[in-house]
Scaffold this motif. Structure first.
Motif, PDB file in Angstrom:
ATOM      1  N   LEU A 127       1.040  -1.384   0.112  1.00  0.00           N
ATOM      2  CA  LEU A 127       0.210   0.222  -0.322  1.00  0.00           C
ATOM      3  C   LEU A 127       1.202   1.491   0.309  1.00  0.00           C
ATOM      4  N   ALA A 128       1.596   0.660   0.618  1.00  0.00           N
ATOM      5  CA  ALA A 128       3.673   2.234   1.180  1.00  0.00           C
ATOM      6  C   ALA A 128       3.529   2.666  -0.517  1.00  0.00           C
ATOM      7  N   HIS A 129       3.580   1.369  -0.738  1.00  0.00           N
ATOM      8  CA  HIS A 129       4.312   1.209  -2.725  1.00  0.00           C
ATOM      9  C   HIS A 129       2.762   2.138  -3.986  1.00  0.00           C
ATOM     10  N   TRP A 130       2.050   1.619  -3.408  1.00  0.00           N
ATOM     11  CA  TRP A 130       0.852   2.159  -4.169  1.00  0.00           C
ATOM     12  C   TRP A 130       0.178   2.905  -3.825  1.00  0.00           C
ATOM     13  N   GLY A 131       0.057   4.077  -2.552  1.00  0.00           N
ATOM     14  CA  GLY A 131       0.441   5.061  -2.337  1.00  0.00           C
ATOM     15  C   GLY A 131       1.050   6.585  -3.169  1.00  0.00           C
ATOM     16  N   LEU A 132       3.094   6.222  -2.928  1.00  0.00           N
ATOM     17  CA  LEU A 132       3.322   6.636  -3.904  1.00  0.00           C
ATOM     18  C   LEU A 132       2.947   8.001  -5.323  1.00  0.00           C
ATOM     19  N   GLU A 133       2.180   6.980  -5.936  1.00  0.00           N
ATOM     20  CA  GLU A 133       1.340   7.787  -7.077  1.00  0.00           C
ATOM     21  C   GLU A 133       1.018   9.041  -6.853  1.00  0.00           C
ATOM     22  N   PHE A 134       0.544   9.386  -5.817  1.00  0.00           N
ATOM     23  CA  PHE A 134      -0.692   9.912  -5.466  1.00  0.00           C
ATOM     24  C   PHE A 134       0.253  11.570  -4.146  1.00  0.00           C
ATOM     25  N   VAL A 135       1.585  11.127  -4.320  1.00  0.00           N
ATOM     26  CA  VAL A 135       2.048  11.602  -3.097  1.00  0.00           C
ATOM     27  C   VAL A 135       2.197  13.046  -4.291  1.00  0.00           C
ATOM     28  N   GLY A 136       1.817  14.374  -3.148  1.00  0.00           N
ATOM     29  CA  GLY A 136       1.291  15.813  -3.971  1.00  0.00           C
ATOM     30  C   GLY A 136       2.752  16.191  -3.515  1.00  0.00           C
ATOM     31  N   ASP A 137       2.382  17.571  -3.579  1.00  0.00           N
ATOM     32  CA  ASP A 137       3.516  18.576  -3.198  1.00  0.00           C
ATOM     33  C   ASP A 137       3.340  18.787  -1.529  1.00  0.00           C
ATOM     34  N   LEU A 138       4.128  18.669  -0.302  1.00  0.00           N
ATOM     35  CA  LEU A 138       3.957  19.094   0.835  1.00  0.00           C
ATOM     36  C   LEU A 138       3.998  20.227   1.353  1.00  0.00           C
ATOM     37  N   ASN A 139       2.565  20.194   1.961  1.00  0.00           N
ATOM     38  CA  ASN A 139       2.702  21.348   2.540  1.00  0.00           C
ATOM     39  C   ASN A 139       2.661  21.459   4.337  1.00  0.00           C
ATOM     40  N   ALA A 140       2.557  23.044   4.382  1.00  0.00           N
ATOM     41  CA  ALA A 140       2.278  23.169   5.803  1.00  0.00           C
ATOM     42  C   ALA A 140       2.190  22.348   6.892  1.00  0.00           C
ATOM     43  N   GLU A 141       0.869  21.963   6.744  1.00  0.00           N
ATOM     44  CA  GLU A 141       0.321  20.849   7.689  1.00  0.00           C
ATOM     45  C   GLU A 141       0.615  19.664   8.030  1.00  0.00           C
ATOM     46  N   ASP A 142       1.437  18.755   6.646  1.00  0.00           N
ATOM     47  CA  ASP A 142       1.694  17.705   6.614  1.00  0.00           C
ATOM     48  C   ASP A 142       3.024  17.804   7.495  1.00  0.00           C
ATOM     49  N   THR A 143       3.272  16.550   7.740  1.00  0.00           N
ATOM     50  CA  THR A 143       4.216  16.230   8.777  1.00  0.00           C
ATOM     51  C   THR A 143       5.095  14.452   7.843  1.00  0.00           C
ATOM     52  N   GLU A 153      28.421  -0.896   8.728  1.00  0.00           N
ATOM     53  CA  GLU A 153      30.199  -1.137   8.628  1.00  0.00           C
ATOM     54  C   GLU A 153      30.906  -0.062   7.752  1.00  0.00           C
ATOM     55  N   ASP A 154      30.834  -0.839   6.466  1.00  0.00           N
ATOM     56  CA  ASP A 154      31.180  -0.697   5.679  1.00  0.00           C
ATOM     57  C   ASP A 154      30.496  -0.167   4.178  1.00  0.00           C
ATOM     58  N   PRO A 155      29.386   1.354   4.168  1.00  0.00           N
ATOM     59  CA  PRO A 155      29.287   1.210   2.813  1.00  0.00           C
ATOM     60  C   PRO A 155      29.719   1.278   1.523  1.00  0.00           C
ATOM     61  N   ALA A 156      28.937   0.743   0.563  1.00  0.00           N
ATOM     62  CA  ALA A 156      29.864   1.526  -0.657  1.00  0.00           C
ATOM     63  C   ALA A 156      28.694   2.745  -1.327  1.00  0.00           C
ATOM     64  N   MET A 157      27.879   2.306  -1.059  1.00  0.00           N
ATOM     65  CA  MET A 157      27.458   3.735  -1.505  1.00  0.00           C
ATOM     66  C   MET A 157      26.195   4.670   0.133  1.00  0.00           C
ATOM     67  N   VAL A 158      26.492   6.526   0.392  1.00  0.00           N
ATOM     68  CA  VAL A 158      26.004   6.220   1.343  1.00  0.00           C
ATOM     69  C   VAL A 158      25.581   7.678   0.895  1.00  0.00           C
ATOM     70  N   ALA A 159      23.737   8.050   1.273  1.00  0.00           N
ATOM     71  CA  ALA A 159      22.979   9.236   1.134  1.00  0.00           C
ATOM     72  C   ALA A 159      22.437   9.615   1.637  1.00  0.00           C
ATOM     73  N   THR A 160      22.721  10.968   2.036  1.00  0.00           N
ATOM     74  CA  THR A 160      22.033  12.244   2.770  1.00  0.00           C
ATOM     75  C   THR A 160      21.360  12.685   2.254  1.00  0.00           C
ATOM     76  N   THR A 161      20.101  13.040   2.990  1.00  0.00           N
ATOM     77  CA  THR A 161      19.562  13.924   2.209  1.00  0.00           C
ATOM     78  C   THR A 161      18.316  13.607   3.253  1.00  0.00           C
ATOM     79  N   ASP A 162      16.727  14.860   3.037  1.00  0.00           N
ATOM     80  CA  ASP A 162      15.765  14.897   4.192  1.00  0.00           C
ATOM     81  C   ASP A 162      15.307  14.775   4.157  1.00  0.00           C
ATOM     82  N   ALA A 163      14.209  14.087   4.925  1.00  0.00           N
ATOM     83  CA  ALA A 163      12.799  13.438   4.966  1.00  0.00           C
ATOM     84  C   ALA A 163      12.408  13.510   3.541  1.00  0.00           C
ATOM     85  N   ALA A 164      11.520  14.079   3.116  1.00  0.00           N
ATOM     86  CA  ALA A 164      10.604  15.236   2.220  1.00  0.00           C
ATOM     87  C   ALA A 164      11.239  15.172   0.944  1.00  0.00           C
TER      88      ALA A 164
END
Length: 232
Positions: A102-118, A170-181
């Motif tokens: 459901l979480a993956h299916w719902g990504l299609e409906f993710v819109g812009d992050l609004n001020a009231e969104d958590t 312990e030994d990452p082949a890749m490191v991604a740094t970002t924010d949740a949104a």
């Protein structure tokens, strides 16, 4: 429309597996409580903090109902006799593939992050697992680390099986740094890794081939991610 059952809960009163499932899970907030517990046991106060808007009485009611239904149980995680935590029972854990689907299916409906969104960093843990493309798992054993705001998790690939876990690699082949949104927007396809990199919302470090393998696993634009990681 659902009808009220004997215990005051709404019931469809249909002799059907789907209807019976909705009798247990169909109330507002219930699946989000399950989502929170897929990452492990949580205390009442922790659930309340990460489910803003639910209300104390409603959360207590939902938890009691799920415990009575056999979906959750209370446990003393630290063995100190203090406040108990809630965790999923085996019956509750069986919901994992469905909630992730459901979480993956719902990504299609993710819109812009609004001020009231958590948005919470740990939701990225489940988003990553929901994005797994099992037909694209690399045979290479390696680990990919994700720093999402102030939380760290990783994907460990071993024997062709990927697994999400809390904590650094312990030994990452890749490191991604970002924010949740930004993490959610990338998963939803609203922004490519390259666009996020150019905008300063994503930093990728590590072996280019590992970046490509990770993006393949998550169904992301591997070519754009490669450009982002190489700085081109």
């Amino acid at each position: 429309m659902a009808q009220t059952g004997l215990a005051g809960k709404r019931s469809y009163h249909q002799y059907c597996g789907l209807a019976s499932a909705l009798d247990v899970l169909g109330e507002r907030w219930t699946l989000l409580i399950v989502r929170e517990l897929l990452m492990g046991p949580r205390r009442y106060s922790e659930l309340l903090a990460d489910l803003p808007g639910i209300g104390t009485n409603l959360l207590a009611d939902r938890l009691k109902f799920l415990v009575d239904s056999g979906v959750l149980r209370q446990v003393d995680v630290h063995g100190t006799g203090g406040r108990l935590s809630y965790e999923l029972t085996p019956t509750g854990q069986a919901l994992r593939p469905m909630v992730l689907g459901l979480a993956h299916w719902g990504l299609e409906f993710v819109g812009d992050l609004n001020a009231e969104d958590t948005v919470r960093p740990h939701w990225g843990f489940l988003a990553v697992e929901a994005m797994f493309r099992w037909d694209r798992v690399s045979p290479v054993d390696e680990s990919y680390q994700f720093q999402v705001d102030d939380e760290v998790f990783r994907i460990d690939v071993a024997g062709g099986v990927p697994c999400v876990a809390k904590g650094p690699s312990e030994d990452p082949a890749m490191v991604a740094t970002t924010d949740a949104a930004t993490f959610v927007r990338i998963g939803a396809g609203r922004v490519t890794p390259l666009m996020a990199m150019v905008g300063g919302q994503l930093k990728l470090e590590g072996d280019i081939d590992a970046v490509l393998r990770c993006c393949e696993l998550l169904g992301l634009d591997a070519g754009a991610a490669s450009q982002a990681a190489s700085g081109h």
